[in-house]
Design a protein around this motif. Structure first.
Motif, PDB file in Angstrom:
ATOM      1  N   THR A 180       0.832  -1.206   0.000  1.00  0.00           N
ATOM      2  CA  THR A 180       0.000   0.000   0.000  1.00  0.00           C
ATOM      3  C   THR A 180       0.862   1.250   0.000  1.00  0.00           C
ATOM      4  O   THR A 180       0.599   2.214  -0.739  1.00  0.00           O
ATOM      5  CB  THR A 180      -0.937   0.010   1.222  1.00  0.00           C
ATOM      6  OG1 THR A 180      -1.757  -1.171   1.213  1.00  0.00           O
ATOM      7  CG2 THR A 180      -1.838   1.237   1.208  1.00  0.00           C
ATOM      8  N   SER A 181       1.909   1.245   0.808  1.00  0.00           N
ATOM      9  CA  SER A 181       2.822   2.389   0.860  1.00  0.00           C
ATOM     10  C   SER A 181       3.509   2.594  -0.484  1.00  0.00           C
ATOM     11  O   SER A 181       3.644   3.731  -0.967  1.00  0.00           O
ATOM     12  CB  SER A 181       3.862   2.184   1.964  1.00  0.00           C
ATOM     13  OG  SER A 181       3.237   2.038   3.229  1.00  0.00           O
ATOM     14  N   ALA A 182       3.958   1.508  -1.098  1.00  0.00           N
ATOM     15  CA  ALA A 182       4.632   1.606  -2.391  1.00  0.00           C
ATOM     16  C   ALA A 182       3.680   2.126  -3.470  1.00  0.00           C
ATOM     17  O   ALA A 182       4.076   2.933  -4.337  1.00  0.00           O
ATOM     18  CB  ALA A 182       5.191   0.243  -2.790  1.00  0.00           C
ATOM     19  N   TYR A 183       2.437   1.676  -3.428  1.00  0.00           N
ATOM     20  CA  TYR A 183       1.437   2.159  -4.404  1.00  0.00           C
ATOM     21  C   TYR A 183       1.222   3.661  -4.261  1.00  0.00           C
ATOM     22  O   TYR A 183       1.229   4.408  -5.248  1.00  0.00           O
ATOM     23  CB  TYR A 183       0.126   1.407  -4.208  1.00  0.00           C
ATOM     24  CG  TYR A 183      -1.046   2.060  -4.925  1.00  0.00           C
ATOM     25  CD1 TYR A 183      -1.131   2.024  -6.316  1.00  0.00           C
ATOM     26  CD2 TYR A 183      -2.048   2.713  -4.218  1.00  0.00           C
ATOM     27  CE1 TYR A 183      -2.186   2.631  -6.979  1.00  0.00           C
ATOM     28  CE2 TYR A 183      -3.106   3.323  -4.866  1.00  0.00           C
ATOM     29  CZ  TYR A 183      -3.177   3.279  -6.251  1.00  0.00           C
ATOM     30  OH  TYR A 183      -4.220   3.891  -6.901  1.00  0.00           O
ATOM     31  N   LEU A 184       1.035   4.125  -3.030  1.00  0.00           N
ATOM     32  CA  LEU A 184       0.792   5.545  -2.795  1.00  0.00           C
ATOM     33  C   LEU A 184       2.001   6.394  -3.188  1.00  0.00           C
ATOM     34  O   LEU A 184       1.860   7.511  -3.685  1.00  0.00           O
ATOM     35  CB  LEU A 184       0.444   5.778  -1.325  1.00  0.00           C
ATOM     36  CG  LEU A 184      -0.914   5.223  -0.862  1.00  0.00           C
ATOM     37  CD1 LEU A 184      -1.038   5.293   0.643  1.00  0.00           C
ATOM     38  CD2 LEU A 184      -2.058   5.979  -1.533  1.00  0.00           C
ATOM     39  N   ALA A 185       3.191   5.852  -2.988  1.00  0.00           N
ATOM     40  CA  ALA A 185       4.404   6.623  -3.255  1.00  0.00           C
ATOM     41  C   ALA A 185       4.807   6.631  -4.727  1.00  0.00           C
ATOM     42  O   ALA A 185       5.509   7.553  -5.169  1.00  0.00           O
ATOM     43  CB  ALA A 185       5.558   6.071  -2.418  1.00  0.00           C
ATOM     44  N   THR A 186       4.359   5.644  -5.505  1.00  0.00           N
ATOM     45  CA  THR A 186       4.869   5.527  -6.873  1.00  0.00           C
ATOM     46  C   THR A 186       3.803   5.466  -7.958  1.00  0.00           C
ATOM     47  O   THR A 186       4.061   5.878  -9.097  1.00  0.00           O
ATOM     48  CB  THR A 186       5.741   4.266  -7.012  1.00  0.00           C
ATOM     49  OG1 THR A 186       4.934   3.096  -6.735  1.00  0.00           O
ATOM     50  CG2 THR A 186       6.918   4.298  -6.039  1.00  0.00           C
ATOM     51  N   GLU A 187       2.603   4.931  -7.651  1.00  0.00           N
ATOM     52  CA  GLU A 187       1.628   4.661  -8.712  1.00  0.00           C
ATOM     53  C   GLU A 187       0.292   5.375  -8.545  1.00  0.00           C
ATOM     54  O   GLU A 187      -0.502   5.435  -9.494  1.00  0.00           O
ATOM     55  CB  GLU A 187       1.355   3.148  -8.803  1.00  0.00           C
ATOM     56  CG  GLU A 187       2.575   2.323  -9.166  1.00  0.00           C
ATOM     57  CD  GLU A 187       2.303   0.828  -9.098  1.00  0.00           C
ATOM     58  OE1 GLU A 187       2.899   0.089  -9.905  1.00  0.00           O
ATOM     59  OE2 GLU A 187       1.484   0.412  -8.244  1.00  0.00           O
ATOM     60  N   ALA A 188      -0.010   5.885  -7.375  1.00  0.00           N
ATOM     61  CA  ALA A 188      -1.308   6.514  -7.134  1.00  0.00           C
ATOM     62  C   ALA A 188      -1.511   7.697  -8.077  1.00  0.00           C
ATOM     63  O   ALA A 188      -0.587   8.487  -8.299  1.00  0.00           O
ATOM     64  CB  ALA A 188      -1.409   6.971  -5.682  1.00  0.00           C
ATOM     65  N   PRO A 189      -2.730   7.830  -8.651  1.00  0.00           N
ATOM     66  CA  PRO A 189      -2.975   8.885  -9.658  1.00  0.00           C
ATOM     67  C   PRO A 189      -3.197  10.257  -9.028  1.00  0.00           C
ATOM     68  O   PRO A 189      -4.181  10.937  -9.332  1.00  0.00           O
ATOM     69  CB  PRO A 189      -4.235   8.374 -10.361  1.00  0.00           C
ATOM     70  CG  PRO A 189      -4.967   7.624  -9.305  1.00  0.00           C
ATOM     71  CD  PRO A 189      -3.906   6.973  -8.464  1.00  0.00           C
ATOM     72  N   ILE A 190      -2.317  10.670  -8.132  1.00  0.00           N
ATOM     73  CA  ILE A 190      -2.449  11.972  -7.475  1.00  0.00           C
ATOM     74  C   ILE A 190      -1.122  12.721  -7.496  1.00  0.00           C
ATOM     75  O   ILE A 190      -0.822  13.505  -6.604  1.00  0.00           O
ATOM     76  CB  ILE A 190      -2.961  11.833  -6.021  1.00  0.00           C
ATOM     77  CG1 ILE A 190      -2.177  10.760  -5.276  1.00  0.00           C
ATOM     78  CG2 ILE A 190      -4.431  11.565  -5.964  1.00  0.00           C
ATOM     79  CD1 ILE A 190      -2.569  10.607  -3.835  1.00  0.00           C
ATOM     80  N   ALA A 191      -0.323  12.465  -8.537  1.00  0.00           N
ATOM     81  CA  ALA A 191       0.921  13.237  -8.692  1.00  0.00           C
ATOM     82  C   ALA A 191       0.559  14.712  -8.889  1.00  0.00           C
ATOM     83  O   ALA A 191      -0.456  15.020  -9.516  1.00  0.00           O
ATOM     84  CB  ALA A 191       1.703  12.703  -9.884  1.00  0.00           C
TER      85      ALA A 191
END
Length: 319
Positions: free
Chosen positions: A235-246
């Motif tokens: 979950t942490s890795a998703y939020l830090a690298t892939e989440a669509p909120i850049a």
């Protein structure tokens, strides 16, 4: 004369009540409380607002309906196959088939209706987007045929059903599938299933589920910890690298981490301290602590999404 009419009315009322009861029992075979699995997991792809369109929303709706129908067919098959074992479980023995409240004819006809509806739905599947549903059906047929008796494999199969729902959602929207999100959903589902198996082992025994003979309470406790750690890391890795909120992924990670930790800790508290976890769906939908933490987290992430999509309000929300 009046007494004769009353005597005639009573059998008629009993007949109508019996019909209503049978209809309700047939409805319960589809496990309506478990529809939340598809309603919550399939639309995860819609977190990315950029993929929203009427065709994409229609395909997501199709995906939800397809998985609900597919799951209903699998539940019916499992209830038929496992009715003898279900009678050994204090909760499952109340299910319509295990309790003997439905005739074989009624169940067969109902199953034919569900299968017919699913075939019809798959006939109109969006091009190239139905393979996760078919994979789910094949995997669960194999599960009912024997995989459910294999320790560890049984839980992996059930968790894969949730991962396939996520894949279906991303196929429906046409968005790229985030690998870390898939791992997070798989490990989170595995965590819930481990809690359920632990509850069954402690509170019910191994008679109703043969695969439980391959587990012990200590072993399941270790697996709960392992699945929780993997879920937190993914979950942490998703939020830090892939989440669509850049470009606000770092903020999303910092905001989300306390809530993810709390949710995992609360679930482990329910399983290990409060001796619960026997019905994960009921727990997730009714535990006030989990619902409150999810609501607060959703509001915080929603604010970040607004910042991402409407840059003009960024100085207000992120001074």
């Amino acid at each position: 004369m009046g007494s004769v009419n009353i005597a005639r009315e009573r059998p008629a009322k009993r007949t109508r009540a019996g019909v209503r009861r049978q209809v309700m029992d047939l409805f319960l075979l589809a496990r309506p409380a478990h529809w939340a699995k598809s309603v919550l997991v399939v639309p995860i792809a819609l977190v990315d607002l950029a993929v929203w369109s009427w065709p994409a929303l229609a395909r997501v709706a199709w995906s939800i309906a397809a998985f609900i129908l597919a799951a209903a067919v699998i539940y019916l098959v499992n209830d038929l196959v496992d009715q003898r074992l279900d009678r050994l479980h204090p909760g499952k023995r109340r299910r319509p088939i295990a309790a003997g409240r439905l005739s074989v004819t009624a169940v067969t006809l109902y199953g034919a209706v569900l299968i017919g509806g699913l075939i019809l739905l798959l006939t109109y599947a969006p091009h190239g987007s139905s393979w996760p549903v078919l994979g789910y059906l094949g995997l669960n047929v194999a599960y009912s045929a024997g995989l459910k008796r294999l320790p560890l494999i049984d839980m992996g199969v059930v968790s894969s059903g949730f991962a396939l729902r996520v894949v279906q959602g991303y196929l429906a929207t046409g968005a790229a599938l985030p690998g870390w999100l898939l791992i997070a959903v798989f490990s989170g589902s595995l965590l819930l299933i481990l809690g359920k198996r632990r509850y069954e082992l402690v509170e019910v025994g191994v008679e109703h589920r043969p695969s439980l003979r391959g587990y012990s309470v200590e072993f399941l406790n270790q697996l709960l910890l392992l699945a929780g750690v993997v879920c937190l890391a993914a979950t942490s890795a998703y939020l830090a690298t892939e989440a669509p909120i850049a470009p606000h992924r770092q903020e999303a990670l910092l905001i989300s981490l306390p809530f993810v930790l709390y949710a995992l800790s609360r679930y482990l508290q329910v399983v290990l301290v409060l001796k619960g976890g026997g019905d994960p769906v009921r727990l997730l939908l009714r535990d006030r602590a989990l619902i409150a933490s999810f609501g607060i987290w959703l509001c915080a992430i929603g604010a970040l999404v607004l910042v991402t999509r409407i840059p003009s309000i960024s100085p207000i929300l992120l001074p």
